[in-house]
Design a protein around this motif. Structure first.
Motif, PDB file in Angstrom:
ATOM      1  N   UNK A  44       0.494  -1.111   0.712  1.00 23.27           N
ATOM      2  CA  UNK A  44       0.457  -0.086  -0.363  1.00 23.27           C
ATOM      3  C   UNK A  44       0.890   1.263   0.059  1.00 23.27           C
ATOM      4  N   UNK A  45       0.384   2.122  -0.692  1.00 20.75           N
ATOM      5  CA  UNK A  45       1.377   3.452  -0.593  1.00 20.75           C
ATOM      6  C   UNK A  45       0.558   4.958  -0.967  1.00 20.75           C
ATOM      7  N   UNK A  46       0.273   5.549  -0.886  1.00 17.94           N
ATOM      8  CA  UNK A  46      -0.276   7.289  -1.009  1.00 17.94           C
ATOM      9  C   UNK A  46      -0.365   7.256  -2.364  1.00 17.94           C
ATOM     10  N   UNK A  86       1.073  -8.158   3.501  1.00 17.18           N
ATOM     11  CA  UNK A  86       1.168  -6.559   3.535  1.00 17.18           C
ATOM     12  C   UNK A  86       1.946  -5.788   3.809  1.00 17.18           C
ATOM     13  N   UNK A  87       2.252  -4.560   3.189  1.00 13.56           N
ATOM     14  CA  UNK A  87       3.467  -3.704   3.505  1.00 13.56           C
ATOM     15  C   UNK A  87       2.643  -2.813   3.382  1.00 13.56           C
ATOM     16  N   UNK A  88       3.649  -1.960   3.451  1.00  9.15           N
ATOM     17  CA  UNK A  88       3.385  -0.211   3.564  1.00  9.15           C
ATOM     18  C   UNK A  88       4.640   0.456   2.837  1.00  9.15           C
ATOM     19  N   UNK A 148      -4.636  13.088   2.284  1.00  7.95           N
ATOM     20  CA  UNK A 148      -5.385  13.586   2.023  1.00  7.95           C
ATOM     21  C   UNK A 148      -6.654  12.162   0.740  1.00  7.95           C
ATOM     22  N   UNK A 149      -5.398  11.638  -0.035  1.00  7.20           N
ATOM     23  CA  UNK A 149      -6.385  10.747  -0.447  1.00  7.20           C
ATOM     24  C   UNK A 149      -7.100   9.380  -0.245  1.00  7.20           C
ATOM     25  N   UNK A 150      -6.932   9.451   0.816  1.00  8.82           N
ATOM     26  CA  UNK A 150      -7.645   8.253   1.255  1.00  8.82           C
ATOM     27  C   UNK A 150      -8.549   8.222   0.886  1.00  8.82           C
TER      28      UNK A 150
END
Length: 257
Positions: A142-144, A174-176, A222-224
């Motif tokens: 996951x990343x923004x 899962x990782x970020x 902000x993009x959540x």
């Protein structure tokens, strides 16, 4: 008096309809089946108790509403022992029901790790640190504000789509890349946090091919609100063929057909 009877009748009808409607939606995964099963067990206990308490409340309100000389309840040891024992039995039932679900390897994936590796979620600090499993493994980052999935052994990558085979044990590591995210697939009952620099595990068996909405359930900037994706469940043959045809490529998900 007529309005009170109508209220009680409507209340009983509503609770009966709710009881009858539970279980009508078929679970789409082992995870969802476990969670729904626990919910129904607790509902079947909670709703009759709620109805019982409400009926007593209505009875007391009607019978004693104009009592000008209220008296305290007389002592009744037998009654006190009865409701204490009943409460203990109910709490024991709730505890055992919840425990039976929480120890499932699909709800607590560390329970299924081989070799007795029972480390807590988030303690795998690198790709090489991940334990071996017999599941189909997919690595999701996951990343923004997107999700990227890589499929073990095939070097296939998808963006904002996670493809899994139906009727097979699947592990999603899962990782970020930046902040904490959380992959949440409501219809499949999958929810797991993704931490920067660490790996966590989600595990499932999906029953029905199809497209299932996935979102980020951890506020991540902000993009959540637009950090969503699809989990695409396909037949095993379709999954294997899709991996072979797209090896080494960034591609789109196949049609679950």
């Amino acid at each position: 008096m007529g309005s009170r009877r109508t209220t009680v009748t409507l209340l009983v009808s509503a609770l009966s309809s709710l009881l009858a409607s539970t279980g009508t939606v078929v679970a789409q995964s082992t995870n969802r089946e476990l969670i729904d099963g626990l919910e129904y067990q607790l509902l079947y206990v909670a709703l009759p108790l709620t109805l019982f308490v409400l009926l007593i409340l209505v009875y007391a309100a009607v019978k004693f509403h104009d009592n000008d000389d209220p008296q305290p309840t007389t002592e009744d040891p037998a009654l006190e022992i009865t409701w204490t024992a009943a409460t203990a039995i109910i709490l024991l039932f709730v505890g055992l029901s919840g425990y039976s679900v929480l120890v499932s390897p699909y709800v607590s994936p560390s329970q299924a790790l081989e070799g007795g590796d029972n480390r807590s979620q988030g303690e795998f600090e690198s790709f090489d640190d991940l334990p071996e499993t017999d599941d189909e493994e997919i690595y999701v980052t996951g990343y923004q504000w997107e999700w990227q999935a890589t499929y073990a052994g095939a070097n296939v990558t998808t963006e904002d789509a996670i493809v899994i085979p139906a009727d097979e044990n699947v592990t999603i590591w899962l990782t970020s890349d930046d902040v904490i995210h959380s992959l949440f697939v409501p219809d499949l009952g999958v929810k797991q946090d993704a931490f920067p620099g660490r790996y966590t595990r989600a595990r499932t068996v999906a029953y029905e091919p199809g497209r299932y909405d996935a979102v980020c359930a951890e506020f991540c900037g902000a993009g959540h609100s637009r950090m969503d994706a699809e989990v695409v469940v396909v037949e095993s043959e379709t999954y294997d063929r899709w991996l072979q045809e797209n090896e080494g490529n960034v591609t789109t998900a196949p049609n679950p057909g």
